[in-house]
Design an enzyme around this catalytic site. Structure first.
Site, PDB file in Angstrom:
ATOM      1  N   SER A 195     -20.437   3.873  -8.612  1.00  0.00           N
ATOM      2  CA  SER A 195     -19.199   4.652  -8.618  1.00  0.00           C
ATOM      3  C   SER A 195     -18.828   5.075 -10.029  1.00  0.00           C
ATOM      4  O   SER A 195     -18.000   5.962 -10.226  1.00  0.00           O
ATOM      5  CB  SER A 195     -18.037   3.832  -8.041  1.00  0.00           C
ATOM      6  OG  SER A 195     -18.327   3.447  -6.721  1.00  0.00           O
ATOM      7  N   ASN A 225     -18.062  11.940  -4.528  1.00  0.00           N
ATOM      8  CA  ASN A 225     -19.461  11.484  -4.411  1.00  0.00           C
ATOM      9  C   ASN A 225     -19.851  11.171  -2.962  1.00  0.00           C
ATOM     10  O   ASN A 225     -20.907  10.594  -2.732  1.00  0.00           O
ATOM     11  CB  ASN A 225     -19.733  10.315  -5.374  1.00  0.00           C
ATOM     12  CG  ASN A 225     -18.964   9.055  -5.007  1.00  0.00           C
ATOM     13  OD1 ASN A 225     -18.547   8.870  -3.861  1.00  0.00           O
ATOM     14  ND2 ASN A 225     -18.786   8.171  -5.975  1.00  0.00           N
ATOM     15  N   GLU A 268       8.812   6.704  -0.690  1.00  0.00           N
ATOM     16  CA  GLU A 268       9.151   5.496  -1.438  1.00  0.00           C
ATOM     17  C   GLU A 268       8.017   5.015  -2.331  1.00  0.00           C
ATOM     18  O   GLU A 268       8.255   4.373  -3.354  1.00  0.00           O
ATOM     19  CB  GLU A 268       9.579   4.382  -0.477  1.00  0.00           C
ATOM     20  CG  GLU A 268      10.887   4.671   0.266  1.00  0.00           C
ATOM     21  CD  GLU A 268      10.743   5.600   1.467  1.00  0.00           C
ATOM     22  OE1 GLU A 268       9.586   5.909   1.856  1.00  0.00           O
ATOM     23  OE2 GLU A 268      11.773   6.012   2.021  1.00  0.00           O
TER      24      GLU A 268
END
Lengths: 621, 621
Positions: A38, A183, A364
């Site tokens: 990654s 990816n 929120e």
């Protein structure tokens, strides 16, 4: 049209990218875990950014003119740390300590490292926080720094990402650049959209961003995209980069099953052979910002808190009054709210200081993220909504503690005492939730003068500081001159012959006072403690009360039985030696419906009447 | 092209819409609070839906062929209840009990009413839950019912809405129809997008939906939109209806400041004059579904749980094994996961029963919402992700309890014992968070045989049932034949001369056993209790242990100090008369970083070594 770059420039990017890949593999193999693949997919993107677009002084991370680089995909930390090494900020030796006990280089980035703004690793948080930083940059600091956010494609499924997209375009944050490392592969397989970069671009465009679709391994396209992004005008940019997970090593490229896995020694050797193993220890110059001047902040003025004398006032109203007073005194105070500012009374600040108020609408997660972003820029943020709806942002609050952020959260409409609106609007778990945040402070005032003083204390206090306010108007029981502080409590009723202690806070303190009066008529005297600081709680006062009132304690709270005031009191007694006193907990134990505040408190078993009964049963023993 | 309807049809819609407006005003004025104007904007939409498109048997809300009507904008409950009256399901008298104590007509809808599927009122939840119902409809029940979700425009800012958009199109849920009541005004002013209906449509389209933009007060356009939506093929539909808040009453129409306000008696009289006050008590026929046949469910088979005999096994792995076994036995069991199924081991179920597994990607709010939707359709859903990431969905879990949903949540990677990944991945607040959910069950097994049995129990148990699993492999300490149940505990070590009791669960139970061995060598004997059922906790066993071991108790947990096992044990002792024992709580008190599980547990003060020290200090007194 992309501009073709000179060969030396491309060579430099290539060298850096390869070194980042080599180092991402080396440090994860040394660690025996982590995310090399990654990291590799985004190496080309980060190489071009670092050499040609990032403005950052690694020797002075506090320079207010620095850009911000946030890895929303925090698991790509090997890439980030390899960038730090390439910039000369950390040594190769330190890089090799990744994920080891005591190392600053944790599995996911945290601000233990001075160049990391916020902890990431819970996906979908980096971009919303980046939007908070962007709001500060554009509207408060008014400086030209950029916020570069590296996004993973898996995290585009998180709703919080779309809250950020929505808010960034609403506030025209052209200083925010998202870099989507598309990816295709998530942890366990393909993402929903795979390599459909046009689909991401269409979503970004529909949310008001400028999307730029590129090949994330083509330097000219990357360079061109960053160039356009850094000149953006009036809208944020999303660079949608089609990339290959594991890029650069044949046996890792685009192969499922390599997520979050380190290479073993043999695989490492093979991988480094394919990359350029001679590229290992180059240092690359990162451009510094053109200035390092401190930001001009107007001088503070003396704080003049509101004063309350007789008519009942809701603590939520006192919050609004005090926040406005704080805003007048301290120019660093900023506020934001989740589209209920006329209920939380944050609207008082919004009207008085519109330039320092940021409406976050009904989002929120973005509300808390914006506060964290303001904390990154060293503002003093107060964020408010109904207390129940902070449960929507609990992961952001949890992570804010890991980020060492300084944020103040104020939740109104706590408990069954809100009345007719019913359980969806009643915070009955907020004390439990907020107590279980690392280093948090939890306050629950019962009186407007007390509220005002505690709001002032919140501004000075670090970490995650939460205040619970009440919807209903309640009597003024304290003088303007009374003092309250974080960690304190107040003995409201006492005598030498007290037979039991009642510990209450907020709305139930008023029930305890009624119970005191009723019991007195029956010749039972009780001590009443206002435990307005639920965390930290005032242990000494509790210990003394237990000792002096026969070790009989009743706690009463407008909250579920679990994790609230009662458990905080019990917890306190574990901090001293010896057996604990007898503690009777009154708390909400059945699902409320609608009704008047009085009806619902009576039904929940937390009204004066129930306190009287509990004390009498306890004293009888 | 819209089709023009016959006059009688339009008249009927008009009559119903006016009655809905009249009744929305009447019941809120009677209540003295509530949301008439947010009801009036959607009255025309709901009138056409109810008369011409909804298939619902009000006399048989359990008919599995019924459509589902979910008010994601729960504050428009006056409109919903007025529809129930118009359908003859409730009387006018009951309608006038709105928001009163004891009434089924709460401020926001809850399933206390048999026609309400889920509680709403926390915005942004109805659509994601509708997507869960839609998944069941299309892929499990395979029935043609529709899910009609009325959305407010303010809630389009909630990220959870976009998780729902994303998932609905990914799963091609053409049975889901969103009806966006775009009335421009939120609680405190204009929404971000105001009346920019095309912007909403563009976002919906980019997320793979069919948007239809209409005038929400033009019956022909409304009718045409519903007609197209109900024939949708392969994609969900969003009807973007431009509406006017307060529509039908001149002094309310499109006026800011009327959100959530009831009219007083004089205003009511004036309003009813403008509407048609004679339309009050008409009953309208709602089409019933063509069938009321029960759904064919294959017969259950005997459950054969996995068996573990010697090699260490992580409880997360045992969860996966047991879930698969459960899937084989009970066809109603379904599973879903937040894109980490290869870590939680939900992938075992996914591989074995792909038709009953629903990948929810990294969208934890949608993950829990999908489970709630499955519960609406009476499936037995198990939803898993890292325990830390359930904090992302806390509001959904809180609301699921108000919805009386039956869902099972399983969180892996609890505590510092996960090791190198660092604090962002460590659940250290999940026990606190899950305990503080109404009626919840919280389980934390330490052994694979125990895990398997408890997973089987979860399937049979109502409410919000949470199991915390451990990343690390741990020894098998129980026999296949040992019995465990919700509310139980297990005394793992005991003797007549125990000097203290150690209460542990999950990973710390193994530390307690090591501590037992070490203490024995020093002639200190302790009782060790495996409190695998953290809520409800086995009070009797704790009481007996306290009495028999000198009222000396040490609790040890891989969790922050607040709200977890230690506080659950303390809480238990408040349930009996008399003073509490001395309790020493070992829990995580500093922010962890990365390291090995052993290093981090030692640093956190929850390892065997710390248990030994705590017991010795306690015994010495």
């Amino acid at each position: 049209m992309t501009t073709t770059q000179t060969k030396p420039q491309v060579q430099q990017w290539t060298n850096l990218a390869q070194q980042l890949r080599v180092d991402s593999i080396r440090c994860t193999t040394a660690a025996g875990s982590g995310h090399p693949t990654s990291s590799m997919s985004a190496a080309d993107l980060m190489a071009v950014l670092m050499i040609s677009y990032l403005h950052y002084d690694f020797d002075n991370p506090k320079n207010p003119h620095n850009d911000h680089l946030i890895f929303s995909k925090g698991h790509a930390s090997p890439l980030l740390y390899s960038m730090y090494k390439a910039a000369g900020a950390i040594s190769d030796e330190e890089l090799m300590t990744l994920r080891k006990f005591g190392s600053r280089l944790e599995g996911h980035p945290t601000p233990v490292l001075p160049w990391v703004d916020v902890a990431t690793g819970s996906l979908g948080q980096g971009l919303p926080i980046g939007v908070g930083v962007g709001l500060a940059g554009k509207y408060l600091d008014k400086l030209p720094y950029h916020i570069w956010v590296l996004l993973g494609d898996s995290e585009m499924a998180e709703g919080s990402i779309w809250e950020a997209f929505d808010h960034a375009s609403h506030y025209k944050l052209d200083n925010v650049v998202g870099i989507l490392d598309c990816n295709r592969l998530g942890q366990r397989g393909e993402t929903e959209l795979g390599w459909n970069t046009e689909a991401y671009a269409a979503r970004a465009k529909a949310f008001g961003w400028n999307p730029i679709v590129i090949n994330g391994h083509d330097y000219n396209e990357i360079n061109d995209a960053f160039s356009r992004a850094s000149q953006a005008n009036g809208a944020p940019t999303l660079i949608v980069a089609k990339t290959v997970k594991g890029k650069g090593v044949s046996f890792l490229e685009n192969v499922n099953g390599w997520h979050g896995k380190a290479l073993n020694k043999e695989q490492e050797a093979e991988a480094l052979k394919e990359l350029n193993p001679s590229v290992r220890s180059m240092t690359f110059t990162v451009q510094k910002p053109t200035s390092s001047q401190p930001i001009d902040v107007p001088a503070s003025k003396p704080l003049e808190l509101p004063r309350y004398e007789k008519d009942p006032v809701a603590t939520r109203k006192a919050y609004g009054d005090a926040l406005k007073a704080l805003g007048a005194a301290n120019p660093l105070v900023v506020a934001m709210d989740g589209e209920v500012s006329n209920s939380t009374y944050a609207d008082e600040f919004a009207k008085a200081f519109p330039d320092r108020y940021f409406e976050q609408y009904i989002a929120e997660q973005q509300l808390v993220a914006a506060a964290v972003g303001m904390s990154v820029r060293e503002k003093i943020p107060f964020a408010s909504t109904f207390a129940a709806f902070f449960s929507r942002a609990y992961d952001f609050i949890r992570m804010a503690a890991i980020s060492r952020a300084n944020i103040r959260l104020v939740g109104s409409h706590a408990g069954v005492s809100i009345g007719e609106d019913g359980p969806s609007q009643m915070a009955l778990e907020d004390l439990a939730m907020m107590r279980a945040v690392f280093g948090s402070t939890v306050l629950y005032p019962c009186d407007p003068n007390q509220t005002a003083q505690l709001v002032a204390e919140m501004a000075e206090h670090d970490g995650i500081v939460y205040m619970r306010t009440t919807r209903e108007k309640t009597p003024v029981i304290y003088e303007v001159s009374d003092k309250f502080s974080i960690g304190g409590s107040r003995v409201v009723r006492q005598s030498a012959s007290d037979q039991a202690t009642v510990v209450a806070a907020g709305i139930t303190l008023h029930e305890a006072l009624k119970a005191y009066d009723q019991l007195r008529e029956e010749n039972v005297t009780i001590r009443v403690i206002d435990a307005y600081s639920v965390k930290p709680i005032d242990e000494e006062t509790l210990f003394a009360a237990a000792e002096e009132t026969g070790n009989r304690i009743v706690t009463v709270e407008d909250h579920w039985t679990e994790g609230g005031l009662g458990e905080a009191v019990l917890e306190a007694f574990t901090q001293r030696d010896g057996p604990l006193p007898q503690v009777v907990k009154l708390a909400v134990q059945s699902m409320p419906g609608s009704g008047t505040p009085a009806e619902l408190m009576e039904e929940a078993g937390i009204s004066a009447h129930h306190i009287v009964q509990a004390v009498k049963a306890l004293v009888k023993h």
